[in-house]
Design an enzyme around this catalytic site. Structure first.
Site, PDB file in Angstrom:
ATOM      1  N   LYS A   1      -0.923   5.511  -4.408  1.00 26.18           N
ATOM      2  CA  LYS A   1      -0.874   5.287  -2.961  1.00 26.18           C
ATOM      3  C   LYS A   1      -1.345   6.530  -2.211  1.00 26.18           C
ATOM      4  CE  LYS A   1       2.669   1.811  -3.547  1.00 26.18           C
ATOM      5  NZ  LYS A   1       4.081   1.520  -3.734  1.00 26.18           N
TER       6      LYS A   1
ATOM      7  N   GLN B   1       9.739   3.583  -2.263  1.00 21.48           N
ATOM      8  CA  GLN B   1       9.337   3.055  -3.566  1.00 21.48           C
ATOM      9  C   GLN B   1      10.560   2.464  -4.285  1.00 21.48           C
ATOM     10  OE1 GLN B   1       6.080   2.972  -4.822  1.00 21.48           O
ATOM     11  NE2 GLN B   1       6.995   1.710  -6.400  1.00 21.48           N
TER      12      GLN B   1
ATOM     13  N   ASP C   1       5.618  -2.454   3.948  1.00 20.75           N
ATOM     14  CA  ASP C   1       5.820  -3.229   2.714  1.00 20.75           C
ATOM     15  C   ASP C   1       6.110  -4.697   3.042  1.00 20.75           C
ATOM     16  OD1 ASP C   1       5.516  -2.340   0.141  1.00 20.75           O
ATOM     17  OD2 ASP C   1       7.462  -1.333   0.029  1.00 20.75           O
TER      18      ASP C   1
END
Ligand code: NAP
Length: 297
Positions: free
Chosen positions: A53, A97, A120
């Site tokens: 990322k 994460q 997300d």
């Protein structure tokens, strides 16, 4: 023999468009789109995802405000960091994460992120908006699967889609997207309670595996000519590799590619698309924050 879908190439094209959108936003509004990725602990798979990322952020010309925290960080400290990033106008997207260490409640963490920064797309506000078809951040992996299908020219309209796996981050949101008017597929969502799974998967024009078990989708479960999308990422021991493992999907790739019309490989299938759609969501968050809606894809 199936066409092997080049997810890395399709992701590259998406990221190229994102990069030009990032440059446009900076030129027009003097703002650099910025993402903060929070990594807790040192799980090797998570580190590798976060590194991917960060690399994509640099390539897209975005600002990176990533934070790494020790595995024993308290839930309160993590929530305090999120509260700080929520209030920081120079940060447009926040991603924590997953999975988090056992002492931290992932749901509380997801709920703490402002929906406008939840790139997300896991916050219930975003998931709810997606379900009713309102503007929202769409979870990156399911969005990436849909983008792969569309960019490859696979017909979703009227198709029978079967998804194996009903997680909140992949299977469930994908079932909403594929059954929505934009895709217009007829969807069956399977899980461990599904009776006679092969009978159902054999009906699929589009078969998506999001299980997390290597080789769970075998050739006898696939209809000839189906498009097979493998979301699974599994580490299997391999002494021929320096790392001691190799990545493999949920689909028995070699056998299924003889039967399907399209198939995604692992790696370089769905994985790169997830990152590309994260970059897309981050740019969108930055554009929304400045009321700029001219970036087009
Ligand atoms: P998850 O939360 O563990 O969910 C797995 C799902 O598969 C569950 O719904 C489970 O059913 C179902 N399942 C397990 N064994 C099954 C079986 N034998 N038959 C039918 N259904 C079965 O997993 P996830 O987070 O969705 O991830 C799935 C896979 O995708 C993992 O390999 C993960 O690493 C990968 N992934 C890849 C990306 C990417 O970017 N490529 C992104 C996210 C995840 P129950 O609900 O009944 O338990």
């Amino acid at each position: 023999m199936a066409v092997v879908i080049d997810g890395a190439e399709i992701a590259r094209r998406v990221k190229e468009r994102v990069a030009s959108g990032v440059a446009e936003l900076e030129k027009e509004k003097g703002v650099k789109a910025c993402l903060s990725v929070i990594l807790v602990g040192d799980d090797p798979a998570s580190i590798s995802y976060v590194t991917g990322k960060e690399k994509a952020l640099a390539e897209a010309g975005m600002a990176d405000r990533s934070v790494r925290l020790p595995a024993d960080v308290s839930q309160e400290e993590l929530l305090a960091l999120i509260a700080e990033l929520n209030e920081d106008d120079s940060v447009h997207g926040i991603l924590v994460q997953l999975p988090l260490p056992g002492h931290i409640d992932s749901r509380k963490v997801i709920m703490a992120i402002k929906p406008e920064k939840d790139v997300d797309g896991f916050h219930p506000v975003n998931l709810g908006n997606m379900v009713i078809g309102s503007r929202s951040f769409i979870p990156c992996t399911p969005n990436g699967v849909v983008k792969l299908l569309k960019e490859t020219g696979i017909q979703t309209d009227g198709a029978r889609a079967v998804i194996v796996g009903r997680s909140n981050i992949v299977g469930k949101p994908l079932s909403i997207l594929l059954s929505g008017r934009d895709c217009n597929s007829t969807v069956t969502l399977c899980h461990t309670g599904t009776r006679n799974l092969p009978e159902i998967t054999r009906q699929a024009d589009i078969l998506v595996a999001a299980v997390g078990r290597p080789g769970v989708i075998t050739a006898d479960m696939v209809k000839p000519g189906a498009a097979v999308i493998d979301v699974g990422v599994n580490r299997v021991p391999d002494s021929s590799k320096k790392s001691g493992f190799r990545l493999t999907g949920d689909v028995d790739f070699e056998a299924v590619k003889e039967k399907a019309s399209f198939i995604t490989p692992v790696p370089k299938g769905v994985g790169p698309m997830t990152i590309a759609m994260l970059m897309y969501n981050t740019l969108e968050a930055a554009c929304l924050a400045y009321g700029y809606d001219k970036v087009r894809f």
